[in-house]
Design a protein around this motif. Structure first.
Motif, PDB file in Angstrom:
ATOM      1  N   GLY A  19      41.873  47.136  64.884  1.00 21.19           N
ATOM      2  CA  GLY A  19      40.999  48.269  64.557  1.00 21.19           C
ATOM      3  C   GLY A  19      41.626  49.552  65.040  1.00 21.19           C
ATOM      4  N   ALA A  20      40.809  50.434  65.565  1.00 24.59           N
ATOM      5  CA  ALA A  20      41.262  51.765  65.978  1.00 24.59           C
ATOM      6  C   ALA A  20      42.134  51.696  67.230  1.00 24.59           C
ATOM      7  N   THR A  22      44.924  53.922  69.254  1.00 25.29           N
ATOM      8  CA  THR A  22      45.440  55.292  69.332  1.00 25.29           C
ATOM      9  C   THR A  22      46.476  55.409  70.438  1.00 25.29           C
ATOM     10  N   ARG A  33      45.385  52.908  73.434  1.00 29.75           N
ATOM     11  CA  ARG A  33      43.955  52.643  73.610  1.00 29.75           C
ATOM     12  C   ARG A  33      43.352  52.034  72.355  1.00 29.75           C
ATOM     13  N   SER A  34      42.315  51.268  72.568  1.00 25.24           N
ATOM     14  CA  SER A  34      41.523  50.738  71.461  1.00 25.24           C
ATOM     15  C   SER A  34      40.069  51.020  71.778  1.00 25.24           C
ATOM     16  N   HIS A  35      39.407  51.717  70.879  1.00 22.39           N
ATOM     17  CA  HIS A  35      38.002  52.094  71.065  1.00 22.39           C
ATOM     18  C   HIS A  35      37.792  52.765  72.422  1.00 22.39           C
ATOM     19  N   GLY A  36      38.742  53.638  72.791  1.00 25.26           N
ATOM     20  CA  GLY A  36      38.628  54.426  74.015  1.00 25.26           C
ATOM     21  C   GLY A  36      39.065  53.728  75.283  1.00 25.26           C
ATOM     22  N   ARG A  37      39.443  52.449  75.229  1.00 25.70           N
ATOM     23  CA  ARG A  37      39.852  51.707  76.421  1.00 25.70           C
ATOM     24  C   ARG A  37      41.363  51.554  76.457  1.00 25.70           C
ATOM     25  N   ARG A  99      44.562  41.510  72.774  1.00 22.76           N
ATOM     26  CA  ARG A  99      43.162  41.079  72.928  1.00 22.76           C
ATOM     27  C   ARG A  99      42.896  40.622  74.355  1.00 22.76           C
ATOM     28  N   LEU A 102      42.614  43.563  76.602  1.00 17.23           N
ATOM     29  CA  LEU A 102      41.340  44.273  76.422  1.00 17.23           C
ATOM     30  C   LEU A 102      40.148  43.511  76.994  1.00 17.23           C
TER      31      LEU A 102
END
Length: 103
Positions: A19-20, A22, A33-37, A99, A102
């Protein structure tokens, strides 16, 4: 130490199935980061966040913890380990490791 933007962007592309994902400037390198994490960083080498359970698999693969020099001494950050080179271009392995980072 300077982070490789091209490596950070390659990692973000490889991790598109998550997904997202960044990439942001981070202490002379890049935070991933993924979803802000934040779960990874690139400092000329890709490092993933690891916990106690995952650390041994990274060590068995020959990975090393992130380290830097400050005030004349080496600081070792055992919460981030280098990602095995063969995993960087193996999208499924890289996503599996991401994964876990995260989780």
């Amino acid at each position: 130490m300077s982070g490789s933007r091209s490596l950070a962007e390659h990692v973000a592309d490889q991790l598109a199935p998550l997904g997202a994902v960044t990439v942001h400037r981070y202490f002379g390198g890049w935070a991933v980061r993924s979803h802000g994490r934040q779960f990874a960083m690139v400092m000329d080498t890709l490092y993933f966040r690891v916990d106690d359970a995952a650390r041994s698999s990274y060590e068995e693969a020959g990975s090393v913890p992130f380290s830097y020099r400050a005030a004349g001494r080496e600081v070792v950050v055992r919460s981030y380990y280098s990602v095995p080179a063969e995993a960087i271009d193996d999208r499924s392995e890289l996503c599996a490791r991401a994964r876990a980072a995260l989780a």
